[in-house]
Design an enzyme around this catalytic site. Structure first.
Site, short mmCIF file in Angstrom:
data_model
loop_
_atom_site.label_atom_id
_atom_site.label_comp_id
_atom_site.label_asym_id
_atom_site.label_seq_id
_atom_site.Cartn_x
_atom_site.Cartn_y
_atom_site.Cartn_z
N ARG A 1 -0.49 -8.44 13.43
CA ARG A 1 -1.07 -7.47 12.47
C ARG A 1 -1.95 -8.18 11.44
O ARG A 1 -2.98 -7.66 11.04
CB ARG A 1 0.05 -6.67 11.80
CG ARG A 1 0.66 -5.63 12.74
CD ARG A 1 2.03 -5.18 12.30
NE ARG A 1 2.02 -4.46 11.04
CZ ARG A 1 3.10 -4.27 10.28
NH1 ARG A 1 4.28 -4.75 10.66
NH2 ARG A 1 3.03 -3.58 9.18
N ARG B 1 11.25 -1.06 10.49
CA ARG B 1 10.21 -0.57 11.39
C ARG B 1 10.15 -1.42 12.65
O ARG B 1 10.35 -2.63 12.59
CB ARG B 1 8.85 -0.65 10.68
CG ARG B 1 8.47 0.59 9.95
CD ARG B 1 7.26 0.40 9.08
NE ARG B 1 6.08 -0.14 9.75
CZ ARG B 1 4.87 -0.17 9.19
NH1 ARG B 1 4.69 0.31 7.98
NH2 ARG B 1 3.83 -0.66 9.84
N LYS C 1 0.82 -1.22 0.00
CA LYS C 1 0.00 0.00 0.00
C LYS C 1 0.85 1.26 0.00
O LYS C 1 0.61 2.18 -0.78
CB LYS C 1 -0.93 0.04 1.23
CG LYS C 1 -1.93 -1.10 1.29
CD LYS C 1 -2.92 -0.92 2.44
CE LYS C 1 -2.29 -0.99 3.82
NZ LYS C 1 -1.76 -2.29 4.20
N ARG D 1 -9.66 1.21 8.88
CA ARG D 1 -9.23 -0.16 9.15
C ARG D 1 -10.26 -0.93 9.96
O ARG D 1 -10.02 -2.10 10.28
CB ARG D 1 -7.93 -0.10 9.96
CG ARG D 1 -6.66 -0.44 9.19
CD ARG D 1 -5.56 -0.41 10.21
NE ARG D 1 -4.32 -1.02 9.85
CZ ARG D 1 -3.30 -0.38 9.29
NH1 ARG D 1 -3.41 0.87 8.93
NH2 ARG D 1 -2.16 -1.00 9.11
P1 AMP Z 1 0.72 0.89 8.79
O1 AMP Z 1 1.89 1.75 8.56
O2 AMP Z 1 -0.49 1.32 8.01
O3 AMP Z 1 1.01 -0.58 8.64
O4 AMP Z 1 0.29 1.09 10.33
C1 AMP Z 1 1.16 0.73 11.38
C2 AMP Z 1 0.41 0.60 12.70
O5 AMP Z 1 -0.20 1.86 13.03
C3 AMP Z 1 -0.75 -0.39 12.70
O6 AMP Z 1 -0.32 -1.72 12.96
C4 AMP Z 1 -1.61 0.16 13.84
O7 AMP Z 1 -1.07 -0.14 15.11
C5 AMP Z 1 -1.47 1.66 13.63
N1 AMP Z 1 -2.51 2.17 12.69
C6 AMP Z 1 -2.31 2.74 11.46
N2 AMP Z 1 -3.47 3.09 10.90
C7 AMP Z 1 -4.44 2.72 11.77
C8 AMP Z 1 -5.87 2.79 11.76
N3 AMP Z 1 -6.54 3.30 10.72
N4 AMP Z 1 -6.53 2.31 12.84
C9 AMP Z 1 -5.88 1.81 13.90
N5 AMP Z 1 -4.56 1.69 13.97
C10 AMP Z 1 -3.83 2.14 12.92
#
Ligand code: AMP
Length: 210
Positions: A166, A155, A13, A88
């Site tokens: 996740r 990360r 993404k 999400r």
């Molecule tokens: P990402 O970079 O999109 O994979 O997001 C990393 C982490 O941020 C996720 O595993 C969640 O802990 C948190 N996170 C990001 N976006 C959301 C969302 N829309 N709702 C809840 N947690 C989020």
């Protein structure tokens, strides 16, 4: 253009969003990036979010919804945006729908990047990012050039344990968005398996057909 990217962690993404926003000149709104910036800055939001993120759990809806509402109210998002990693959960999608209806605007499409679970762990644990440019690499599939190889970072939540958590969160909390947006005639499925260029081509083809 107002579009959303959904898909499991490691579906590509972030990589694809960066290319699409450049092509269409819309802001890239990544809740993950916003939260990581807050963690780095040590804000109250960052400190709350960090615990959830490192365990691979979703940050509570009320926290995220407030953050996104504020962001899409900013001037640069008035003509369009690409939401990456939000919504999400169903409550997040409902809150977004309400915010957009209040502004009298509509979503154009929700792109689901599909990648089987079996490929996810290898994709994520090999992922590295250049902290200076934000460019995303993979130690096997897209290795960083030699001159930046020692500055790329992993990360905190790209570990095997956090990835499993996740993925579980994705299937339990995010996958219900697929029928939600399908019912609203907004869902477009895109095969996320292939080279980044191949996947970009598939996405652009779908967007051009809108
Ligand atoms: P990402 O970079 O999109 O994979 O997001 C990393 C982490 O941020 C996720 O595993 C969640 O802990 C948190 N996170 C990001 N976006 C959301 C969302 N829309 N709702 C809840 N947690 C989020």
């Amino acid at each position: 253009m107002r579009i959303i990217f959904i898909g499991p962690p490691g579906a590509g993404k972030g990589t694809q969003a960066a290319r699409i926003v450049e092509r269409y000149g819309i802001p890239h709104i990544s809740t993950g990036d916003m939260l990581r910036a807050a963690v780095k800055a040590g804000t109250e939001l960052g400190n709350t979010a960090k615990r959830y993120m490192n365990e691979g759990k979703l940050v509570p809806d009320d926290v995220i919804i407030g953050l996104v509402r504020e962001r899409i109210a900013q001037g640069d998002a008035s003509e369009g945006f690409l939401l990456d990693g939000f919504p999400r959960t169903i409550p997040q999608a409902e809150a977004l729908g309400m915010a957009l209806r209040a502004d009298d605007v509509e979503l154009d499409a929700v792109l689901l990047l599909e990648v089987p679970d079996a490929l996810i762990v290898e994709r994520i644990t090999g992922r590295r990012q250049d902290p200076e440019t934000g460019e995303i690499y993979h130690i096997r599939f897209n290795p960083p050039p030699d001159d930046i190889a020692d500055r790329v970072v992993q990360r905190d939540d790209d570990t095997v344990e956090a990835v499993k958590q996740r993925l579980e969160a994705y299937h339990r909390q995010t996958a219900p968005l697929v029928p939600f947006y399908q019912d609203r005639d907004l869902l477009i499925r895109v095969d996320g398996v292939g080279t980044p260029d191949e996947v970009t081509e598939r996405i652009v083809e779908e967007l051009e057909a809108l």
